[in-house]
Design an enzyme around this catalytic site. Structure first.
Site, PDB file in Angstrom:
ATOM      1  N   LEU A  47       2.499  -2.148  -5.000  1.00  0.00           N
ATOM      2  CA  LEU A  47       2.817  -0.753  -5.280  1.00  0.00           C
ATOM      3  C   LEU A  47       1.507  -0.008  -5.494  1.00  0.00           C
ATOM      4  O   LEU A  47       0.626  -0.473  -6.216  1.00  0.00           O
ATOM      5  CB  LEU A  47       3.668  -0.618  -6.547  1.00  0.00           C
ATOM      6  N   ASP A  48       1.356   1.158  -4.856  1.00  0.00           N
ATOM      7  CA  ASP A  48       0.137   1.946  -5.010  1.00  0.00           C
ATOM      8  C   ASP A  48      -0.015   2.410  -6.458  1.00  0.00           C
ATOM      9  O   ASP A  48       0.975   2.510  -7.198  1.00  0.00           O
ATOM     10  CB  ASP A  48       0.173   3.167  -4.087  1.00  0.00           C
ATOM     11  N   PRO A  49      -1.247   2.713  -6.886  1.00  0.00           N
ATOM     12  CA  PRO A  49      -1.463   3.147  -8.277  1.00  0.00           C
ATOM     13  C   PRO A  49      -0.609   4.341  -8.706  1.00  0.00           C
ATOM     14  O   PRO A  49      -0.191   4.413  -9.862  1.00  0.00           O
ATOM     15  CB  PRO A  49      -2.958   3.501  -8.293  1.00  0.00           C
ATOM     16  N   ALA A  99       2.361   5.063  -7.745  1.00  0.00           N
ATOM     17  CA  ALA A  99       3.788   4.739  -7.687  1.00  0.00           C
ATOM     18  C   ALA A  99       4.175   3.976  -8.953  1.00  0.00           C
ATOM     19  O   ALA A  99       3.339   3.370  -9.619  1.00  0.00           O
ATOM     20  CB  ALA A  99       4.097   3.899  -6.457  1.00  0.00           C
TER      21      ALA A  99
END
Length: 309
Positions: free
Chosen positions: A36-38, A40
Site C-alpha cells: 500500500l502506498d504511503p 493510502a
C-alpha cells in the site's frame, strides 16, 4: 503459522508496518501480501515465521478499494503527494463518470505509473523517474471485477465508511476515513473497486480522467479487503494484540481436502496425489493443520508448497 491484519496508517509505508511487527514479535521473518502506498490506508495482511510461505498465494487474491479520484489536475506520482504538474478546465458530470466506469470491466492490460516499483532491465521505475529519466513501461495484465460510483463531491471529502453485504459503503455511522492533505478544491468521485492482483489504482485514476477528457489523480485510497480479509478484521498498529491472529483456513479462498495419515506423509515428501480436483487446493493433515497447497488438473494434485513448521 501466524497471520495478522493491520489497518495501515496514513503516511507510513508498508515496510514501516513490517518493521514495527518485527520489533513487536522479535523476529525478522515478517512479510506483507501486497504493498500500500504511503498516502493510502487500509488492510495490510502480514505473515510471520512459516506463514511467510503463504505470501505468494495471498498476494494473488482479489482486492477491494474505495478510491477518491479528483478531476481537473494531475501530479507526477498520480496521487496527492504532488505537486500538481498539469491542470484541465474539464470537469466531468456524475452521469459521465457513471457511463465510462463499465469500460474498465473489459480491460485486460494497463500501464503502471511512472512512480512504481516495476522494474525494466533491473531498474525500478520510481528510481528512474526521480532522476528525471522515466522509463517506458509496458502494459501489464489487469482485471477489474467491479467499478461503482458511490459519491461525487465538490472537493475531496473524508466520508465515514462501513461494511455491507455488497462491499464497503459510505455510512454516517461508519469508521472515519483519513485522507491526505488536499491539493486543491477539485471535484472528487468516490469509486468502489474490486480488482485482481497487480492493479495500480493510481493508473485507474489517470485513465478515468483521460476517458472523460480531463486530468485526474488519486486523492485518497482505502483498501477495504484482501481476499477474504476485510478492514473490519484489521487491528490498529499502535494497539496491536499479538495473540489476535487470523485463522489461516479462513483466510485462504481455496477449497480444502482432509488427508489420511498415509496421504499426509506422501504430501510431505512432495508426492502428487490422485485426487480429482481442479485449481488450487489446501491440503489438511491431522487436527486440520495446513500442510500444503496443491494444484489439481482434474485427475491428480501437484504439490506447490509444503508447510512443515
Amino acid at each position: 503459522m501466524a497471520l495478522y491484519a493491520v489497518n495501515k496508517p496514513l503516511g507510513q509505508t508498508s515496510h514501516d508496518v513490517v518493521d514495527r511487527l518485527r520489533q513487536v514479535l522479535g523476529t525478522r521473518r515478517v512479510g506483507h501480501t501486497g504493498t500500500l502506498d504511503p498516502l493510502a490506508t487500509g488492510v495490510l495482511v502480514l505473515a510471520t515465521e512459516s506463514s511467510t510461505k503463504l505470501v505468494p498465494f495471498l498476494s494473488a487474491e482479489e482486492k477491494e478499494y474505495l478510491a477518491w479520484v479528483s478531476f481537473g489536475a494531475t501530479t507526477l506520482t498520480l496521487d496527492a503527494e504532488g505537486p500538481v504538474v498539469e491542470e484541465s478546465p474539464r470537469r466531468p458530470t456524475l452521469r459521465e463518470i457513471e457511463s465510462v466506469l463499465p469500460e474498465f470491466l473489459t480491460l485486460t492490460e494497463q500501464t503502471p505509473p511512472a512512480y512504481s516499483a516495476v522494474k525494466v532491465g533491473g531498474v525500478k521505475a520510481y528510481e528512474a523517474a526521480r532522476k528525471g529519466e522515466p522509463l517506458a513501461l509496458p502494459p501489464r495484465p489487469v482485471r477489474y471485477l467491479e467499478t461503482t460510483l458511490l459519491a461525487y463531491d465538490p472537493t475531496p471529502t473524508p466520508h465515514r465508511i462501513a461494511p455491507s453485504a455488497t462491499g464497503w459503503q459510505l455510512s454516517e455511522r461508519g469508521r472515519k476515513v483519513e485522507l491526505p492533505r488536499p491539493l486543491g478544491p477539485y471535484p472528487t468521485a468516490i469509486v468502489r473497486l474490486v480488482v485482481g492482483p497487480g492493479t495500480y489504482v493510481r493508473s485507474f485514476a489517470r485513465d478515468l480522467g483521460e476517458r472523460l477528457g480531463s486530468k485526474a489523480f488519486l486523492s485518497g485510497l482505502v483498501r477495504t479487503r484482501v481476499g477474504r480479509v476485510g478492514l473490519e478484521q484489521a487491528q490498529e498498529l499502535d494497539n496491536l494484540e499479538v495473540k489476535r491472529t487470523l485463522d489461516v483456513l479462513e483466510v485462504l479462498s481455496y477449497p480444502s481436502v482432509e488427508l489420511t495419515h498415509t496421504e499426509a506423509k506422501r504430501v510431505m515428501e512432495g508426492v502428487p496425489l490422485p485426487i480429482p480436483a481442479k485449481g488450487l487446493v489446501a491440503l489438511l493433515g491431522p487436527k486440520r493443520r495446513l500442510i500444503a497447497i496443491a494444484e489439481g488438473d482434474g485427475f491428480k494434485l501437484r504439490i506447490k508448497r509444503v508447510f512443515k513448521g
